[in-house]
Design a protein around this motif. Structure first.
Motif, short mmCIF file in Angstrom:
data_model
loop_
_atom_site.label_atom_id
_atom_site.label_comp_id
_atom_site.label_asym_id
_atom_site.label_seq_id
_atom_site.Cartn_x
_atom_site.Cartn_y
_atom_site.Cartn_z
N GLY A 58 0.84 -1.20 0.00
CA GLY A 58 0.00 0.00 0.00
C GLY A 58 0.87 1.25 0.00
O GLY A 58 0.90 2.02 -0.93
N TYR A 59 1.64 1.41 1.07
CA TYR A 59 2.54 2.56 1.21
C TYR A 59 3.88 2.07 1.75
O TYR A 59 3.97 1.03 2.40
CB TYR A 59 1.95 3.62 2.15
N ALA A 60 4.92 2.84 1.45
CA ALA A 60 6.26 2.54 1.96
C ALA A 60 6.84 3.84 2.51
O ALA A 60 6.80 4.87 1.84
CB ALA A 60 7.14 1.99 0.84
N VAL A 61 7.35 3.80 3.73
CA VAL A 61 7.93 4.99 4.37
C VAL A 61 9.35 4.65 4.81
O VAL A 61 9.56 3.78 5.66
CB VAL A 61 7.09 5.45 5.58
N LEU A 62 10.31 5.36 4.24
CA LEU A 62 11.72 5.12 4.54
C LEU A 62 12.10 5.74 5.88
O LEU A 62 11.70 6.85 6.21
CB LEU A 62 12.59 5.71 3.43
N ILE A 63 12.89 5.01 6.65
CA ILE A 63 13.38 5.47 7.95
C ILE A 63 14.91 5.48 7.90
O ILE A 63 15.52 4.62 7.27
CB ILE A 63 12.92 4.51 9.08
N GLY A 64 15.53 6.43 8.57
CA GLY A 64 16.99 6.43 8.59
C GLY A 64 17.63 7.73 9.03
O GLY A 64 18.85 7.84 9.04
N LYS A 82 -1.45 12.47 0.49
CA LYS A 82 0.00 12.56 0.66
C LYS A 82 0.35 12.09 2.08
O LYS A 82 -0.37 12.41 3.04
CB LYS A 82 0.45 14.00 0.45
N ILE A 83 1.44 11.34 2.21
CA ILE A 83 1.82 10.80 3.52
C ILE A 83 2.22 11.92 4.48
O ILE A 83 3.02 12.79 4.13
CB ILE A 83 2.99 9.81 3.38
N LYS A 84 1.67 11.88 5.69
CA LYS A 84 2.10 12.78 6.76
C LYS A 84 3.18 12.06 7.56
O LYS A 84 2.89 11.27 8.48
CB LYS A 84 0.91 13.14 7.66
N ARG A 85 4.42 12.30 7.20
CA ARG A 85 5.52 11.54 7.76
C ARG A 85 5.63 11.68 9.28
O ARG A 85 5.91 10.72 9.99
CB ARG A 85 6.83 11.94 7.08
N ASN A 86 5.42 12.90 9.76
CA ASN A 86 5.55 13.09 11.21
C ASN A 86 4.53 12.27 11.98
O ASN A 86 4.81 11.77 13.07
CB ASN A 86 5.45 14.58 11.57
N VAL A 87 3.33 12.10 11.40
CA VAL A 87 2.29 11.28 12.05
C VAL A 87 2.72 9.82 12.06
O VAL A 87 2.58 9.12 13.08
CB VAL A 87 0.94 11.45 11.33
N VAL A 88 3.24 9.36 10.94
CA VAL A 88 3.69 7.96 10.84
C VAL A 88 4.83 7.70 11.83
O VAL A 88 4.83 6.69 12.55
CB VAL A 88 4.15 7.64 9.40
N TYR A 89 5.80 8.62 11.89
CA TYR A 89 6.94 8.45 12.80
C TYR A 89 6.48 8.33 14.26
O TYR A 89 6.98 7.50 15.02
CB TYR A 89 7.92 9.62 12.70
N GLU A 90 5.54 9.18 14.63
CA GLU A 90 5.07 9.19 16.02
C GLU A 90 4.21 7.96 16.32
O GLU A 90 4.34 7.33 17.36
CB GLU A 90 4.28 10.47 16.29
N LYS A 91 3.32 7.63 15.39
CA LYS A 91 2.38 6.53 15.61
C LYS A 91 3.08 5.19 15.72
O LYS A 91 2.67 4.31 16.49
CB LYS A 91 1.36 6.52 14.46
N TYR A 92 4.16 5.03 14.96
CA TYR A 92 4.83 3.73 14.91
C TYR A 92 6.26 3.81 15.45
O TYR A 92 7.13 3.06 15.03
CB TYR A 92 4.81 3.20 13.47
N LYS A 93 6.46 4.70 16.42
CA LYS A 93 7.82 4.89 16.96
C LYS A 93 8.35 3.63 17.64
O LYS A 93 9.56 3.35 17.59
CB LYS A 93 7.85 6.08 17.93
#
Length: 667
Positions: free
Chosen positions: A541-547, A647-658
């Motif tokens: 569905g979606y892919a969010v890069l972390i690093g 559009k992906i809200k990256r800050n929301v994803v980072y916080e939700k799945y920290k």
């Protein structure tokens, strides 16, 4: 506060007048700005106000179809451009009767409809500011828009949106009335009016007050507020002048070319509170007498294709997620083909790609086999999608993968990319076939300027900067943020990093706020890597890069699932095509939670293999993905990971799945 200090009351030759000003920016209600008009070229076009534009188009094409709505009888009902102007004036007089003050706003909260358009142009005619609010906004988010824009009136679609406004009404010191356009309306609630009541009020009012206000309007004053996404702090109100909107719409029409007044037609379904939909669906259509058909409110939940097949638009604007869903559907149908049918499709796509590559490289004429491929395959695909009459395909609001663009190009559908931002009135680029490259974000609009920030730029090296008549006035009542966005030479800093090629095509290479800086100091733009992974496995569905500040890259993956049709919330059950894919891998899982909880070996192996393939495209070892995690739910607007344009809200994803992210980096 930035202002020229000129009182608009001295100038009564509007609405197409230019009030003198000595500054290019203004943050105050009632302020005026200088125009970046040139002596020749498209930037020399005489300025025209929104009321002036509607008046001109209604005079040229009085009987041309303007707004087309499907009513309860199942038939399409047409509003002509003459009727459009008449109704806008009626709404404007109704707003004035309800107490709209000069330089105050009418906020509009609802799905795209004729009433949305009439409210938008009506408040502008009446000397106020149009301000769209996303239908997904919470009551508190609505309050911010209403209060910061000093809203006198709020136009809402239905009871659901009305309740949001009523819940914060006691704190809104400027709000005088709420108008609901869908029936039934509980008019027993004080200050709540139906659309019919608004129209009755307006029709009963003389034209004197409205005409006097129109005389005081100028093209270089604000007419519309567009609220930013607010990913960092509360949303800012972008002040767009009449000239910002009408000039940008004019240049877009010129760049597209071959626009056919009263013949061309579009479907409006993207949020009108977003600048891309406003400048295209409201102003480019108005500038060129194009008919606007209204999609159903559940367009993005599945009904859009039905509307496309019925209307058969000649121009089509969509956000990347819409194109991605079309791609996925075509791929799913193609996977069911075999034998001769599959070979014909592959042959046709090869002919399509070769033909368009030849055109893009300057060769005229039709390449061998292309006409036959069009007859056997392309025409049928276009007809199935409802795009067989469409000559312009556009994507905007977020990057679309070059691989998906190439896929559609092979099907004789060159998707043109538009790049811009609210602060640039929507578009700064628009690629026009055959001046087109799948990796590009489009051709710089004629009459605008572009440059790139170097090491001396406070926003980073290679930052895209823009200047021209489309650059906004300022953020309402926020001089500090305005000064951050526009430098002393008038350049708008985009926050995006990019380059131009020799054909004046823009390439986005990263976004400064999204750049990941690894622990080793390497700058990495995540979007291209994410798109590469998605291209290798369409069931993601979606892919969010972390690093960021990490020793290596990892990626969060979602699997496509079924959704609640009422709320849009993703369910646990895998969607049909993903379920087939999972079964084909030998897994018995039917839900996302089964795959996540068991770390399903078959699914994990398939994702690992896709990442390995994607890593082959990495330009350095630091840009290779080393770990991944499958998230327990797909993303959605309802659950907060996606914005209104998906559009992906990256800050929301980072916080939700920290917690999941931290697990990836445990030694």
């Amino acid at each position: 506060m930035i202002s020229n200090g000129v009182s608009g009351n001295k100038y009564m030759d509007g609405p197409d007048q230019v009030v003198p000003s000595d500054t290019y920016i203004s943050c105050v209600p009632g302020g005026h700005v200088k125009l970046r008009q040139t002596s020749r070229g498209l930037a020399s076009e005489p300025p025209i106000s929104v009321p002036g534009l509607l008046k001109r188009t209604a005079a040229r094409y009085p009987d041309g179809p303007a707004l087309v709505t499907k009513k309860a009888d199942g038939k399409w009902h047409y509003t002509t451009y003459k009727q459009y102007q008449e109704r806008v004036r009626t709404v404007a007089k109704g707003f004035l009767k309800l107490g709209l003050e000069r330089y105050h706003s009418v906020c509009i909260l609802g799905f795209n409809s004729e009433e949305w358009y009439l409210a938008d142009l009506g408040v502008i005619h009446a000397g106020g500011y149009a301000a769209g609010i996303y239908t997904t906004n919470s009551a508190e988010a609505c309050y911010h828009c209403l209060e910061s824009s000093r809203a006198n009136i709020c136009a809402v679609q239905d009871k659901k949106q009305l309740e949001k406004i009523l819940s914060v009404r006691s704190r809104l010191k400027h709000l005088k009335a709420i108008v609901q356009w869908e029936e039934p309306v509980d008019t027993s609630v004080p200050g709540v009016y139906s659309w019919a009541q608004l129209m009755e009020m307006g029709a009963a009012e003389p034209d004197t007050q409205l005409d006097d206000i129109l005389k005081s309007i100028s093209v270089n004053e604000c007419c519309t507020l567009v609220y930013t996404s607010g990913t960092v702090g509360p949303p800012k109100a972008v002040m767009l002048s009449h000239d910002n909107l009408t000039w940008d719409a004019f240049v877009i029409g010129e760049q597209v070319g071959d626009v056919k007044p009263t013949v061309d037609k579009i479907i409006t379904f993207l949020p009108l509170s977003h600048v891309a939909a406003q400048v295209v669906d409201i102003y480019t259509t108005l500038s060129n007498a194009v008919a606007v058909y209204f999609a159903k409110p559940d367009a993005l939940k599945g009904s859009l294709v039905e509307t496309l097949r019925e209307v058969r638009p000649t121009r089509f604007l969509a956000v990347p997620r819409v194109w991605e869903k079309m791609y996925e559907k075509i791929m799913a149908v193609g996977a069911q083909n075999s034998g001769l049918k599959k070979n014909i499709a592959l042959w046709a796509k090869d002919k399509g790609m070769k033909h368009h590559l030849a055109r893009m490289n300057g060769q005229n004429g039709t390449t061998c086999g292309f006409k036959l491929a069009r007859t056997l395959v392309f025409n049928k695909v276009h007809e199935t999608l409802g795009l067989d009459k469409c000559s312009t395909f556009v994507t905007a609001a977020a990057p679309l993968s070059a691989d998906i663009k190439k896929f559609f190009l092979s099907l004789d559908m060159p998707i043109m990319e538009a790049f811009g931002m609210s602060e640039a009135s929507g578009a700064h680029t628009l690629s026009i076939y055959p001046r087109f490259r799948p990796e590009s974000s489009g051709l710089i609009l004629e009459g605008t300027e572009t440059k790139f920030g170097g090491a001396v730029s406070p926003h980073g090296p290679g930052e895209i900067m823009m200047r021209g008549r489309h650059i906004f006035m300022g953020y309402l009542n926020d001089e500090a943020k305005t000064r951050e966005a526009i430098d002393d030479e008038g350049w708008l800093h985009s926050g995006d990093v990019g380059r131009l090629d020799t054909n004046n095509l823009l390439y986005i290479t990263g976004r400064i706020k999204e750049l990941l800086i690894t622990a080793g100091g390497e700058n990495i733009a995540p979007v291209l890597i994410e798109q590469q992974v998605q291209a290798e496995l369409i069931h993601i569905g979606y892919a969010v890069l972390i690093g960021d500040r990490r020793k290596f890259l990892s990626i969060l993956i979602t699997l496509k699932s079924k959704v609640n049709n009422d709320t849009g919330e993703p369910l646990d059950e895998l969607d049909t095509e993903t379920a087939k894919w999972v079964a084909g891998l030998g897994s018995k899982a039917k839900t996302v939670s089964e795959i996540v909880n068991t770390k399903d070996p078959a699914v994990h192996k398939a994702i690992e293999e896709a990442i390995t393939r994607a890593n082959k495209h990495a330009i350095s070892n630091a840009q290779k993905i080393q770990k991944f995690a499958v998230l327990p739910k797909d993303f959605s607007n309802h659950t907060g990971e996606l914005g209104p344009t998906l559009k992906i809200k990256r800050n929301v994803v980072y916080e939700k799945y920290k917690d999941i992210i931290e697990d990836l980096y445990k030694e």
